[in-house]
Scaffold this motif. Sequence first.
Motif, short mmCIF file in Angstrom:
data_model
loop_
_atom_site.label_atom_id
_atom_site.label_comp_id
_atom_site.label_asym_id
_atom_site.label_seq_id
_atom_site.Cartn_x
_atom_site.Cartn_y
_atom_site.Cartn_z
N CYS A 168 48.23 36.56 40.66
CA CYS A 168 48.07 37.65 39.70
C CYS A 168 47.17 38.72 40.31
O CYS A 168 46.63 38.54 41.40
CB CYS A 168 47.49 37.15 38.39
SG CYS A 168 45.79 36.53 38.51
N GLY A 169 47.01 39.79 39.58
CA GLY A 169 46.10 40.85 40.00
C GLY A 169 44.66 40.50 39.69
O GLY A 169 44.38 39.75 38.75
N ALA A 170 43.73 41.03 40.47
CA ALA A 170 42.30 40.74 40.28
C ALA A 170 41.79 41.27 38.95
O ALA A 170 40.77 40.80 38.44
CB ALA A 170 41.49 41.32 41.43
N GLU A 171 42.50 42.26 38.35
CA GLU A 171 42.06 42.79 37.06
C GLU A 171 42.46 41.88 35.90
O GLU A 171 41.97 42.03 34.79
CB GLU A 171 42.62 44.20 36.83
CG GLU A 171 44.13 44.29 36.64
CD GLU A 171 44.92 44.28 37.94
OE1 GLU A 171 46.16 44.21 37.84
OE2 GLU A 171 44.33 44.32 39.04
N ASP A 172 43.34 40.88 36.16
CA ASP A 172 43.82 39.98 35.10
C ASP A 172 43.03 38.68 35.00
O ASP A 172 42.98 38.07 33.93
CB ASP A 172 45.30 39.63 35.33
CG ASP A 172 46.19 40.85 35.28
OD1 ASP A 172 45.90 41.76 34.49
OD2 ASP A 172 47.17 40.90 36.05
N CYS A 173 42.47 38.21 36.12
CA CYS A 173 41.78 36.91 36.15
C CYS A 173 40.62 36.94 37.13
O CYS A 173 40.52 37.82 37.99
CB CYS A 173 42.74 35.80 36.59
SG CYS A 173 44.01 35.39 35.41
N ILE A 174 39.77 35.92 37.02
CA ILE A 174 38.69 35.68 37.97
C ILE A 174 39.16 34.57 38.91
O ILE A 174 39.66 33.54 38.43
CB ILE A 174 37.40 35.25 37.23
CG1 ILE A 174 36.92 36.36 36.30
CG2 ILE A 174 36.31 34.84 38.21
CD1 ILE A 174 35.83 35.93 35.33
#
Length: 194
Positions: free
Chosen positions: A14-20
């Motif tokens: 996923c994108g870094a803006e969606d998860c840690i």
Amino acid sequence: MSLLKLCVPGDRLCGAEDCIPGTGTYLRHGYIFASLAGYVLRKNEGEELPIISVVKETEAQLLPDVGAIVTCKVTSINPRFAKVHVLYVGSTPLKDNFRGTIRKEDVRATEKDKVEMYKSFRPGDIVLAKVISLGDVQSNYLLTTAENELGVVVAHNEAGIQMIPISWCEMQCPHTHVKEFRKVAPVQSEYLQA
């Protein structure tokens, strides 16, 4: 917490803006990638973003989470609560035994003071419930059936014959036509197991 899919090293999750990024992952060019082969695990732990990890199958035990719909079997009842074993989270069978409790005040949304546990559940009943509080090794998960779509989905009479629901509070033996009280849930095909 939810298990998503199998992945191999290098898969973009996923994108870094969606998860840690969590264990078994790495961050590169604004995306989170798998660094292990295993199952993708997404878990909310109070932060604004969920943590995404990759775990091996042996670590991928799905756990009941607050708000999860679970299927359980009633093991015992008393005037204050019913004890259950949690069998499924959604449609996923559990590998380990998890115990749960449905308290008298969590059986129905209305007229809570009029609830009688023996008119709601019996040992052996299969119940659809929602997790309202997490347990641990020493304590049980706290469950509720206080929604219209929650309650008993499978019940058997004394002779072992499966009863059919005839109202939101009664089930009937198809052979003897004897009625028994239950907190009945309308059966939803997504929760039925073949």
